[in-house]
Motif scaffolding. Sequence first.
Motif, PDB file in Angstrom:
ATOM      1  N   THR A  55       9.951  79.754  21.873  1.00  0.00           N
ATOM      2  CA  THR A  55       8.919  78.730  21.838  1.00  0.00           C
ATOM      3  C   THR A  55       8.479  78.425  23.256  1.00  0.00           C
ATOM      4  O   THR A  55       9.157  78.723  24.233  1.00  0.00           O
ATOM      5  CB  THR A  55       9.438  77.437  21.186  1.00  0.00           C
ATOM      6  N   THR A  56       7.334  77.819  23.347  1.00  0.00           N
ATOM      7  CA  THR A  56       6.802  77.462  24.662  1.00  0.00           C
ATOM      8  C   THR A  56       6.709  75.957  24.752  1.00  0.00           C
ATOM      9  O   THR A  56       6.873  75.247  23.778  1.00  0.00           O
ATOM     10  CB  THR A  56       5.407  78.086  24.850  1.00  0.00           C
ATOM     11  N   VAL A  57       6.394  75.469  25.928  1.00  0.00           N
ATOM     12  CA  VAL A  57       6.289  74.028  26.137  1.00  0.00           C
ATOM     13  C   VAL A  57       5.208  73.446  25.233  1.00  0.00           C
ATOM     14  O   VAL A  57       5.344  72.359  24.711  1.00  0.00           O
ATOM     15  CB  VAL A  57       5.986  73.729  27.630  1.00  0.00           C
ATOM     16  N   GLU A  58       4.119  74.227  24.989  1.00  0.00           N
ATOM     17  CA  GLU A  58       3.029  73.726  24.159  1.00  0.00           C
ATOM     18  C   GLU A  58       3.469  73.510  22.712  1.00  0.00           C
ATOM     19  O   GLU A  58       2.859  72.741  22.003  1.00  0.00           O
ATOM     20  CB  GLU A  58       1.847  74.706  24.156  1.00  0.00           C
ATOM     21  N   SER A  59       4.507  74.210  22.270  1.00  0.00           N
ATOM     22  CA  SER A  59       4.893  74.109  20.867  1.00  0.00           C
ATOM     23  C   SER A  59       6.078  73.179  20.652  1.00  0.00           C
ATOM     24  O   SER A  59       6.648  73.179  19.579  1.00  0.00           O
ATOM     25  CB  SER A  59       5.211  75.497  20.313  1.00  0.00           C
ATOM     26  N   THR A  60       6.460  72.403  21.641  1.00  0.00           N
ATOM     27  CA  THR A  60       7.568  71.457  21.451  1.00  0.00           C
ATOM     28  C   THR A  60       7.014  70.092  21.091  1.00  0.00           C
ATOM     29  O   THR A  60       5.927  69.697  21.501  1.00  0.00           O
ATOM     30  CB  THR A  60       8.455  71.351  22.713  1.00  0.00           C
ATOM     31  N   ILE A  61       7.794  69.372  20.320  1.00  0.00           N
ATOM     32  CA  ILE A  61       7.421  68.034  19.877  1.00  0.00           C
ATOM     33  C   ILE A  61       8.348  67.048  20.566  1.00  0.00           C
ATOM     34  O   ILE A  61       9.572  67.194  20.524  1.00  0.00           O
ATOM     35  CB  ILE A  61       7.546  67.920  18.342  1.00  0.00           C
ATOM     36  N   LYS A  62       7.782  66.040  21.194  1.00  0.00           N
ATOM     37  CA  LYS A  62       8.572  65.024  21.889  1.00  0.00           C
ATOM     38  C   LYS A  62       9.430  64.273  20.871  1.00  0.00           C
ATOM     39  O   LYS A  62       8.939  63.829  19.847  1.00  0.00           O
ATOM     40  CB  LYS A  62       7.634  64.060  22.616  1.00  0.00           C
ATOM     41  N   GLY A  63      10.741  64.183  21.155  1.00  0.00           N
ATOM     42  CA  GLY A  63      11.666  63.490  20.263  1.00  0.00           C
ATOM     43  C   GLY A  63      11.945  64.263  18.980  1.00  0.00           C
ATOM     44  O   GLY A  63      12.292  63.667  17.968  1.00  0.00           O
ATOM     45  N   PHE A  64      11.817  65.580  19.030  1.00  0.00           N
ATOM     46  CA  PHE A  64      11.998  66.426  17.843  1.00  0.00           C
ATOM     47  C   PHE A  64      13.392  66.289  17.258  1.00  0.00           C
ATOM     48  O   PHE A  64      14.391  66.354  17.960  1.00  0.00           O
ATOM     49  CB  PHE A  64      11.734  67.891  18.207  1.00  0.00           C
ATOM     50  N   GLU A  65      13.477  66.055  15.937  1.00  0.00           N
ATOM     51  CA  GLU A  65      14.728  66.056  15.179  1.00  0.00           C
ATOM     52  C   GLU A  65      14.474  66.842  13.906  1.00  0.00           C
ATOM     53  O   GLU A  65      13.654  66.430  13.082  1.00  0.00           O
ATOM     54  CB  GLU A  65      15.164  64.633  14.804  1.00  0.00           C
ATOM     55  N   GLU A  66      15.158  67.971  13.760  1.00  0.00           N
ATOM     56  CA  GLU A  66      14.992  68.811  12.569  1.00  0.00           C
ATOM     57  C   GLU A  66      15.233  67.999  11.305  1.00  0.00           C
ATOM     58  O   GLU A  66      16.259  67.349  11.165  1.00  0.00           O
ATOM     59  CB  GLU A  66      15.961  69.992  12.625  1.00  0.00           C
ATOM     60  N   GLY A  67      14.251  68.014  10.384  1.00  0.00           N
ATOM     61  CA  GLY A  67      14.385  67.330   9.103  1.00  0.00           C
ATOM     62  C   GLY A  67      14.030  65.855   9.121  1.00  0.00           C
ATOM     63  O   GLY A  67      14.093  65.196   8.085  1.00  0.00           O
ATOM     64  N   LYS A  68      13.638  65.332  10.265  1.00  0.00           N
ATOM     65  CA  LYS A  68      13.309  63.907  10.354  1.00  0.00           C
ATOM     66  C   LYS A  68      11.948  63.645   9.698  1.00  0.00           C
ATOM     67  O   LYS A  68      10.965  64.307   9.984  1.00  0.00           O
ATOM     68  CB  LYS A  68      13.258  63.462  11.812  1.00  0.00           C
ATOM     69  N   VAL A  69      11.930  62.673   8.792  1.00  0.00           N
ATOM     70  CA  VAL A  69      10.688  62.283   8.128  1.00  0.00           C
ATOM     71  C   VAL A  69      10.029  61.205   8.981  1.00  0.00           C
ATOM     72  O   VAL A  69      10.679  60.238   9.379  1.00  0.00           O
ATOM     73  CB  VAL A  69      10.961  61.753   6.705  1.00  0.00           C
ATOM     74  N   VAL A  70       8.742  61.411   9.281  1.00  0.00           N
ATOM     75  CA  VAL A  70       7.995  60.440  10.090  1.00  0.00           C
ATOM     76  C   VAL A  70       6.817  59.910   9.279  1.00  0.00           C
ATOM     77  O   VAL A  70       6.341  60.553   8.355  1.00  0.00           O
ATOM     78  CB  VAL A  70       7.499  61.075  11.413  1.00  0.00           C
ATOM     79  N   LYS A  71       6.368  58.735   9.638  1.00  0.00           N
ATOM     80  CA  LYS A  71       5.228  58.124   8.963  1.00  0.00           C
ATOM     81  C   LYS A  71       3.941  58.587   9.645  1.00  0.00           C
ATOM     82  O   LYS A  71       3.919  58.821  10.856  1.00  0.00           O
ATOM     83  CB  LYS A  71       5.341  56.604   9.020  1.00  0.00           C
ATOM     84  N   ALA A  72       2.891  58.676   8.868  1.00  0.00           N
ATOM     85  CA  ALA A  72       1.598  59.128   9.398  1.00  0.00           C
ATOM     86  C   ALA A  72       1.120  58.209  10.521  1.00  0.00           C
ATOM     87  O   ALA A  72       0.551  58.680  11.512  1.00  0.00           O
ATOM     88  CB  ALA A  72       0.563  59.199   8.286  1.00  0.00           C
ATOM     89  N   LYS A  73       1.386  56.908  10.402  1.00  0.00           N
ATOM     90  CA  LYS A  73       0.932  55.974  11.442  1.00  0.00           C
ATOM     91  C   LYS A  73       1.676  56.188  12.765  1.00  0.00           C
ATOM     92  O   LYS A  73       1.178  55.829  13.822  1.00  0.00           O
ATOM     93  CB  LYS A  73       1.077  54.524  10.965  1.00  0.00           C
ATOM     94  N   ASP A  74       2.883  56.807  12.706  1.00  0.00           N
ATOM     95  CA  ASP A  74       3.650  57.071  13.923  1.00  0.00           C
ATOM     96  C   ASP A  74       3.195  58.348  14.633  1.00  0.00           C
ATOM     97  O   ASP A  74       3.543  58.555  15.803  1.00  0.00           O
ATOM     98  CB  ASP A  74       5.144  57.173  13.600  1.00  0.00           C
ATOM     99  N   VAL A  75       2.471  59.198  13.942  1.00  0.00           N
ATOM    100  CA  VAL A  75       1.941  60.434  14.544  1.00  0.00           C
ATOM    101  C   VAL A  75       0.453  60.546  14.193  1.00  0.00           C
ATOM    102  O   VAL A  75       0.039  61.409  13.415  1.00  0.00           O
ATOM    103  CB  VAL A  75       2.732  61.682  14.074  1.00  0.00           C
TER     104      VAL A  75
END
Length: 149
Positions: free
Chosen positions: A69-89
């Motif tokens: 992977t490259t820097v462009e494809s990383t997500i800040k605070g990435f946690e595999e399997g973490k469910v996020v709300k649409a308003k948070d992203v």
Amino acid sequence: MKRAWSIILTAVLFAALLTAAGCKPKPTAPSPSPVIAVTPKPSAPLPTPPPEPSSVVPPVVSPAASPGTTVESTIKGFEEGKVVKAKDVPEVEKAVKAKYKDAKIKSITMETYENKQIYHVILEAAVDGNKDLCVTSDGVVTPMTTPAP
């Protein structure tokens, strides 16, 4: 003498009738073939199977993605399997709405897909035949496909 022959003939016919009525051949089952079991002796001990994986997979917390992977494809605070709300992203919601105007987001999960950190977006209803979407950190939206086995 005629009477004697008639009695004998009647007795023989009666006996034949009784014999034929009660003597039906019974169907026979084929006899089983003999089976000779040969157990081969292993030349080396059999390997033990790997232990069963745990049903609970701990989240992977890493700003760096899998190899490749490259820097462009990383997500800040990435946690595999973490469910996020649409308003948070909001950038993910904006990217999905830009590509699929009528899309309604059901859930968003952080995942690793094809060696990239992505947001796995599930829509409430399929739009253009797609219900599962892959959104990269730079906002590229593509339909998610299942890899061939």
